[in-house]
Write a protein that holds these residues in place. Structure first.
Motif, PDB file in Angstrom:
ATOM      1  N   THR A 209       0.766  -1.192   0.120  1.00 42.58           N
ATOM      2  CA  THR A 209       0.142  -0.102   0.075  1.00 42.58           C
ATOM      3  C   THR A 209       0.910   1.225  -0.365  1.00 42.58           C
ATOM      4  OG1 THR A 209      -0.067   0.315   1.848  1.00 42.58           O
ATOM      5  CG2 THR A 209      -1.978  -1.615   1.557  1.00 42.58           C
ATOM      6  N   SER A 210       0.395   2.510  -0.093  1.00 43.73           N
ATOM      7  CA  SER A 210       0.821   3.438  -0.353  1.00 43.73           C
ATOM      8  C   SER A 210      -0.461   4.823   0.389  1.00 43.73           C
ATOM      9  CB  SER A 210       1.398   4.454  -1.841  1.00 43.73           C
ATOM     10  OG  SER A 210       0.503   3.829  -2.617  1.00 43.73           O
TER      11      SER A 210
ATOM     12  N   GLN B  37      -7.100  -2.875  -1.225  1.00 42.69           N
ATOM     13  CA  GLN B  37      -8.256  -3.700  -3.018  1.00 42.69           C
ATOM     14  C   GLN B  37      -8.230  -3.255  -4.133  1.00 42.69           C
ATOM     15  OE1 GLN B  37      -9.295  -1.345   0.291  1.00 42.69           O
ATOM     16  NE2 GLN B  37      -9.432  -3.347   1.061  1.00 42.69           N
ATOM     17  N   GLY B  38      -6.498  -1.778  -4.093  1.00 41.66           N
ATOM     18  CA  GLY B  38      -6.372  -1.569  -5.078  1.00 41.66           C
ATOM     19  C   GLY B  38      -5.831  -0.314  -5.512  1.00 41.66           C
ATOM     20  N   VAL B  39      -7.223   0.543  -5.837  1.00 42.16           N
ATOM     21  CA  VAL B  39      -6.770   1.761  -6.155  1.00 42.16           C
ATOM     22  C   VAL B  39      -7.282   2.523  -5.300  1.00 42.16           C
ATOM     23  CG1 VAL B  39      -4.840   1.669  -7.569  1.00 42.16           C
ATOM     24  CG2 VAL B  39      -7.272   1.692  -7.962  1.00 42.16           C
ATOM     25  N   ALA B  40      -7.368   3.427  -4.604  1.00 45.51           N
ATOM     26  CA  ALA B  40      -7.530   5.021  -4.516  1.00 45.51           C
ATOM     27  C   ALA B  40      -8.054   6.556  -4.786  1.00 45.51           C
ATOM     28  CB  ALA B  40      -8.264   4.938  -2.435  1.00 45.51           C
TER      29      ALA B  40
ATOM     30  N   THR C 203      -6.814  14.096 -10.373  1.00 42.52           N
ATOM     31  CA  THR C 203      -7.061  13.249  -9.495  1.00 42.52           C
ATOM     32  C   THR C 203      -5.115  12.898  -8.677  1.00 42.52           C
ATOM     33  OG1 THR C 203      -6.122  10.358 -10.384  1.00 42.52           O
ATOM     34  CG2 THR C 203      -9.042  11.596 -10.218  1.00 42.52           C
ATOM     35  N   GLU C 204      -5.396  12.593  -7.650  1.00 45.73           N
ATOM     36  CA  GLU C 204      -3.946  12.061  -7.117  1.00 45.73           C
ATOM     37  C   GLU C 204      -4.699  10.809  -6.540  1.00 45.73           C
ATOM     38  OE1 GLU C 204      -2.130  13.362  -3.523  1.00 45.73           O
ATOM     39  OE2 GLU C 204      -4.418  15.443  -2.954  1.00 45.73           O
TER      40      GLU C 204
END
Length: 104
Positions: A54-55, A92-95, A85-86
């Motif tokens: 995660t990041s 779960q993937g990306v946000a 977006t950033e």
């Protein structure tokens, strides 16, 4: 979620080029098509998160420019937006944090 297709292409320069097309269904049943392109690259002195890691926002330059399309009258205002977006990686993937570009 409706259909989703995404491509993450890493160039010889180490930059990931993101190309995503997705159809989302809102909680109230509207369908919204989203297409976005962008890039992800590590910030100086910070490694890029690897698959499964995660990041946080700001760990990498992870920016996209989504375009929304819908025929649902409740959400047609999205059709007229220019957004950026950033992004970050999650379990779960990306946000994404989505920002609409507006005039001063």
């Amino acid at each position: 979620w409706g259909g989703v297709a995404d491509w993450w292409l890493r160039g010889s320069d180490g930059v990931l080029r993101v190309d995503v097309r997705a159809t989302f269904e809102t909680d109230d049943g509207a369908l919204i098509y989203v297409q976005y392109y962008g890039v992800a690259r590590p910030e100086v002195g910070r490694p890029m998160a690897q698959p499964g890691e995660t990041s946080d926002y700001g760990d990498a330059y992870f920016m996209t420019a989504p375009r929304f399309e819908t025929g649902d009258e409740r959400y047609t205002w999205l059709n007229g937006l220019v957004c950026v977006t950033e992004g970050k990686l999650t379990a779960q993937g990306v946000a994404y944090r989505v920002y609409a570009v507006v005039n001063d």
